[in-house]
Enzyme design. Structure first.
Site, PDB file in Angstrom:
ATOM      1  N   GLN A 111      -6.161   4.570   6.859  1.00 52.05           N
ATOM      2  CA  GLN A 111      -5.542   5.156   7.671  1.00 52.05           C
ATOM      3  C   GLN A 111      -5.568   6.421   8.481  1.00 52.05           C
ATOM      4  OE1 GLN A 111      -3.795   1.474   8.693  1.00 52.05           O
ATOM      5  NE2 GLN A 111      -6.134   1.567   7.943  1.00 52.05           N
ATOM      6  N   HIS A 121      -7.135   7.148  11.684  1.00 55.17           N
ATOM      7  CA  HIS A 121      -6.867   6.263  13.220  1.00 55.17           C
ATOM      8  C   HIS A 121      -6.665   7.281  13.692  1.00 55.17           C
ATOM      9  CE1 HIS A 121      -7.655   1.945  12.728  1.00 55.17           C
ATOM     10  NE2 HIS A 121      -7.148   2.009  11.465  1.00 55.17           N
ATOM     11  N   GLU A 144       3.379  -1.073   7.989  1.00 51.12           N
ATOM     12  CA  GLU A 144       2.342  -1.972   8.693  1.00 51.12           C
ATOM     13  C   GLU A 144       1.985  -3.033   7.200  1.00 51.12           C
ATOM     14  OE1 GLU A 144      -0.397  -1.607  12.322  1.00 51.12           O
ATOM     15  OE2 GLU A 144       0.007  -0.022  11.013  1.00 51.12           O
ATOM     16  N   HIS A 145       1.214  -1.904   7.111  1.00 49.85           N
ATOM     17  CA  HIS A 145       0.376  -2.187   5.309  1.00 49.85           C
ATOM     18  C   HIS A 145       0.822  -2.040   3.972  1.00 49.85           C
ATOM     19  CE1 HIS A 145      -2.582  -0.984   9.192  1.00 49.85           C
ATOM     20  NE2 HIS A 145      -3.308  -2.311   8.721  1.00 49.85           N
ATOM     21  N   ASP A 200      -8.664  -5.015   7.928  1.00 47.20           N
ATOM     22  CA  ASP A 200      -8.969  -4.711   9.231  1.00 47.20           C
ATOM     23  C   ASP A 200      -9.731  -4.852   9.861  1.00 47.20           C
ATOM     24  OD1 ASP A 200      -6.804  -2.731   8.921  1.00 47.20           O
ATOM     25  OD2 ASP A 200      -8.097  -1.192   8.993  1.00 47.20           O
ATOM     26  N   HIS A 227      30.433 -31.796  33.101  1.00 55.22           N
ATOM     27  CA  HIS A 227      29.025 -31.525  31.846  1.00 55.22           C
ATOM     28  C   HIS A 227      29.690 -33.469  31.394  1.00 55.22           C
ATOM     29  CE1 HIS A 227      28.708 -27.869  32.561  1.00 55.22           C
ATOM     30  NE2 HIS A 227      27.166 -28.004  31.555  1.00 55.22           N
TER      31      HIS A 227
END
Length: 447
Positions: free
Chosen positions: A266, A269, A335-336, A369, A428
């Site tokens: 990761q 990235h 996230e992961h 992924d 109403h």
């Protein structure tokens, strides 16, 4: 390489814990005012503004925004057979998983003659963003397109930045992935200007109309995120994606080779990517540090990885036991999240907050992924505490359809009137009473 925090003496409360955990910084507010003029310019000048921004930011001026359909087929024909086979496997597995997510309509008979149906209706037209910065992401095309198609979205536009190397078109792998997925509308535009053009539409250089979309999904840099935040309301968005992150909860049974490799995967990235290890074992932490030193030097993007792993967004956190470890990863809401413990399945079942959970030694994030079948467009920055990853539900809207007969309405009419008058909204109630020949007047009404 990883900084180390020791919480074996006790884990603080949620607020203090969230504040102290390593996290990538992304100040979207600071960028909003920088992208606003871009959004306004695209709204006013359309494609001409978009092409100018492409020339300024991407170093190339495209001939047009929309990529000709034959170019998609040509890109697919030129793809390496192994890469094509891998994309086909990714698509096949993602379609299997996402097909099971499709909600079905449900009808509830509230009373005899009175029903409420919840219809699930797809968004009509969606823009799907595939980044094109430090890497190329045909996998993101798959992850965006498959759930949208499973939801029944009619109009799909894949947007990806123009590449100087490829004559102002997106990377050929983006075009090939779109072709494999039977998407024939691809726009060569990236950044905040892509979100603006998707929101406002325009006219291409050949006079063709570029229709606006109802929703924009997909990850991007902070400028894309700022544009999505600014235009939210005019368009729907999936989330405000930040820099990627991985957390690994591990005990002494974990293999340090695997843990180090996954942290590195990761970090590859982005220099701002976050890699966090939470462990009950100081020995494992030491072994992972040693593995990182050895493995990082063999990677292609070693400088980027070193920056990410040594940054304040990454680190190792020691905890006394797995109960404390679960509290830490729940506060982090990665996230992961990988679980590499003796009872990985049992520990994973106790976790509440994560974008996706990867269980055991043979379920690395890299699998998710690409080819697990799961979706890799996931909440970042702690947003997994309240938000989900991209799915078929992202592209569906629930619409209640109310169908009452005269008898069913009459049976509840007095209660509608009572509630309407209690809220000082008597008209109403009159809207119901009028159906049965009743008319009520009120002092000062003029009647």
């Amino acid at each position: 390489m990883l900084t180390r925090s020791d919480l074996r003496g006790g884990v603080p409360g949620p607020a203090e814990l969230r504040a102290m955990l390593p996290r990538a910084e992304m100040d979207v507010d600071a960028v909003v005012e920088r992208v606003r003029p871009i959004l306004d310019d695209v709204r006013e000048r359309g494609v001409e503004a978009v092409l100018e921004y492409g020339e300024r930011f991407d170093g190339v001026r495209s001939e047009s925004v929309r990529v000709p359909t034959p170019a998609l087929r040509e890109a697919l024909a030129a793809v390496d057979p192994q890469v094509r086979a891998a994309l086909e496997t990714s698509i096949e597995r993602a379609r299997a998983v996402h097909a099971d997510q499709r909600r079905t309509d449900s009808t509830t008979q509230v009373v005899p003659g009175g029903t409420v149906t919840e219809r699930w209706v797809p968004v009509s037209r969606v823009g799907l963003y595939a980044p094109g910065g430090l890497a190329v992401y045909p996998s993101s095309v798959v992850m965006n397109v498959v759930p949208a198609q499973a939801a029944g979205v009619d109009g799909l536009v894949v947007c990806s930045p123009p590449q100087r190397e490829f004559g102002g078109r997106p990377h050929p792998l983006i075009l090939a992935a779109a072709a494999l997925l039977d998407v024939d509308e691809v726009w060569a535009v990236g950044g905040a200007q892509a979100v603006a053009l998707l929101a406002y539409g325009g006219t291409d250089t050949d006079g063709a109309v570029l229709e606006p979309v109802d929703m924009v999904t997909g990850p991007g840099n902070v400028y894309v995120t700022a544009a999505k935040r600014t235009l939210r309301g005019r368009i729907g968005i999936d989330s405000e994606a930040g820099t990627t992150e991985i957390a690994i909860l591990a005990d002494a049974t974990a293999d340090p080779v695997h843990v180090a490799a996954d942290l590195i995967s990761q970090a590859e990235h982005d220099p701002a990517a976050a890699s966090v290890l939470v462990t009950t074992s100081p020995e494992l932490a030491d072994a992972v540090d040693a593995e990182l030193v050895g493995q990082v030097g063999t990677t292609k993007h070693d400088a980027r990885i070193r920056t990410a792993l040594s940054g304040p967004q990454s680190g190792t956190i020691l905890v006394a036991d797995l109960d404390a470890g679960v509290r830490v990863v729940d506060a982090y809401a990665a996230e992961h999240l990988e679980i590499q413990t003796a009872d990985a399945g049992g520990v994973a079942a106790r976790v509440r907050n994560a974008g996706a959970i990867f269980v055991g030694p043979h379920s690395p994030v890299s699998l998710g992924d690409y080819c697990a079948g799961s979706n890799h467009v996931l909440p970042t920055g702690g947003c997994a505490r309240h938000s989900s990853g991209l799915s078929v539900q992202t592209f569906l809207r629930g619409i209640h359809v109310v169908d009452y007969s005269a008898d069913a309405l009459r049976e509840v009419a007095d209660r509608v009137v009572a509630l309407a008058e209690a809220e000082d909204l008597p008209a109403h109630g009159q809207a119901v009473a009028a159906r049965f020949g009743a008319r009520r007047t009120y002092p000062g009404s003029g009647a």
